[in-house]
Motif scaffolding. Structure first.
Motif, PDB file in Angstrom:
ATOM      1  N   ASP A  80      29.523  37.599  45.699  1.00  0.00           N
ATOM      2  CA  ASP A  80      30.111  36.433  44.444  1.00  0.00           C
ATOM      3  C   ASP A  80      31.893  37.207  44.324  1.00  0.00           C
ATOM      4  N   LYS A  81      32.597  38.578  45.852  1.00  0.00           N
ATOM      5  CA  LYS A  81      34.023  38.292  45.794  1.00  0.00           C
ATOM      6  C   LYS A  81      34.261  36.929  46.108  1.00  0.00           C
ATOM      7  N   ILE A  82      33.851  36.339  47.059  1.00  0.00           N
ATOM      8  CA  ILE A  82      34.529  35.114  47.668  1.00  0.00           C
ATOM      9  C   ILE A  82      34.338  33.957  46.328  1.00  0.00           C
ATOM     10  N   SER A  83      33.456  34.147  45.882  1.00  0.00           N
ATOM     11  CA  SER A  83      33.587  33.061  44.726  1.00  0.00           C
ATOM     12  C   SER A  83      34.677  33.169  43.315  1.00  0.00           C
ATOM     13  N   THR A  84      34.729  34.561  42.808  1.00  0.00           N
ATOM     14  CA  THR A  84      36.049  35.165  42.101  1.00  0.00           C
ATOM     15  C   THR A  84      36.827  35.081  42.435  1.00  0.00           C
ATOM     16  N   LEU A  85      37.542  34.979  43.589  1.00  0.00           N
ATOM     17  CA  LEU A  85      38.609  34.811  44.652  1.00  0.00           C
ATOM     18  C   LEU A  85      39.120  33.565  45.037  1.00  0.00           C
ATOM     19  N   ALA A  86      38.056  32.326  44.549  1.00  0.00           N
ATOM     20  CA  ALA A  86      38.053  30.925  44.770  1.00  0.00           C
ATOM     21  C   ALA A  86      38.225  30.800  43.190  1.00  0.00           C
TER      22      ALA A  86
END
Length: 369
Positions: A80-86
């Motif tokens: 989820d963090k990776i998706s948000t940061l992307a």
């Protein structure tokens, strides 16, 4: 008389011979009894050792299963963090491009309108009013450029920070996957060891009476544990029990009912709860809010959680693979408290579930729908 004496002697000899044989038989029987008692003692000792080994195997599996469950939660959070940061990285890249285009436009505008050298304008005294207006324009344009440059630098710094964190989260995700693989291998090794222990236990077969005594001892063990727990319960104002919740609660796990409340278990013993078959690692959820009173391994029940719901009501969840809550934890209705397993010597995975009031077992079907 002379003829009678040899006959009496023969009779005495026969009697003495019979007595010797009887004494020899008695001695053989006593030796056999002694040997059998010794065999039973050795068998019980061996079984006790194997049961302790089974406990150790269950606890080892529980530890690894809990670690895997935490890794799976961390994996979801990290993804989820990776998706948000992307998304944030993409937005900052677009903002950076817009700011680059705006700065380029301002520079082109300054170049096309600034046909006179700034220093010459300052030294020219002929058209002071026009020069003053031009200087003011230059200052305004310069301030606008500086403001955009500051914003551009802030965007670059933020983009660099987000990109760095994005890469760190990707590396963390990879580490979690590797750790998950290692824990999975460890879990398979522990399960293999547990299977070996169960096979050894199955070879130490028990008679029907021994099996009955074993189950009775395990039930008494549970009752004693619950009595001790009942003695230390401190009433909580917000725990109102289950008396008003008949047929309103959900089952702690979805599955097929293998054994029902009140049916024959062994000899005169009956099931005081229900046994629900379910796949390993499926979440076990508490039927109502409460406080965890017991969270440990108990002989015959494996990894067991007991929850106090207030007013003398308790719920029990046994044979779990791992326990997710500790003694003293407050739990809410439907909250995961364990994962389905087969601890305590079960050949099939599932959940043993009880509801009790003042120590008396109640039919869970009266509460769960």
């Amino acid at each position: 008389m002379l003829f009678a004496l040899p006959s009496q002697a023969e009779q005495n000899n026969r009697n003495e011979s019979v007595q010797k044989k009887n004494r020899a038989k008695l001695s053989d029987v006593q030796k056999a009894i002694s040997q059998q008692e010794s065999n039973i003692f050795d068998a019980n000792k061996q079984r006790s050792i194997l049961e302790q080994q089974l406990k150790n195997d269950d606890l080892a599996i529980a530890k690894v299963a809990k670690a895997i469950n935490k890794i799976e939660v961390d994996l979801i959070t990290t993804q989820d963090k990776i998706s948000t940061l992307a998304i944030e990285k993409k937005q900052l890249t677009i903002a950076k491009q817009k700011q680059e285009n705006l700065l380029a436009q301002q520079l082109r505008s300054a170049y096309t309108t600034g046909q006179h050298d700034y220093l010459k304008l300052l030294l020219n005294q002929d058209q002071s009013e026009k020069i003053q207006r031009t200087i003011s324009y230059y200052q305004y344009l310069n301030q606008a450029r500086m403001k955009e440059i500051d914003k551009f630098q802030a965007t670059i710094a933020q983009l660099l920070q987000v990109s760095t964190e994005h890469q760190a989260q990707i590396e963390h995700l990879q580490q979690l996957k590797e750790k998950q693989l290692q824990q999975g291998n460890q879990l398979r090794a522990n399960k293999s060891q547990r299977s070996k222990t169960l096979k050894k236990l199955s070879r130490t077969l028990l008679s029907s009476q021994q099996q009955l005594n074993k189950l009775k001892a395990e039930e008494n063990n549970l009752n004693q544990a619950l009595s001790k727990l009942a003695a230390i319960i401190q009433a909580e104002i917000d725990l109102t029990g289950l008396s008003k919740l008949k047929r309103k609660l959900s089952w702690p796990v979805k599955g097929r009912m293998l054994h029902r409340f009140g049916t024959r278990k062994q000899g005169y013993l009956k099931w005081k709860g229900v046994l629900i078959t379910a796949p390993i690692s499926r979440q076990v959820q508490t039927i109502h809010n409460g406080t965890v009173l017991f969270s440990d391994w108990l002989k015959g029940y494996g990894l067991l959680t007991v929850i106090d719901h207030g007013n003398g009501y308790m719920s029990l969840y046994a044979h779990n693979q791992t326990l997710l809550k500790s003694v003293g934890d407050r739990v809410e209705t439907g909250e995961p408290i364990a994962l389905v397993g087969q601890s305590g010597g079960q050949e099939q995975s599932g959940l043993y579930f009880e509801i009790r009031h003042q120590g008396k077992a109640l039919n869970p079907k009266l509460w769960c729908r």
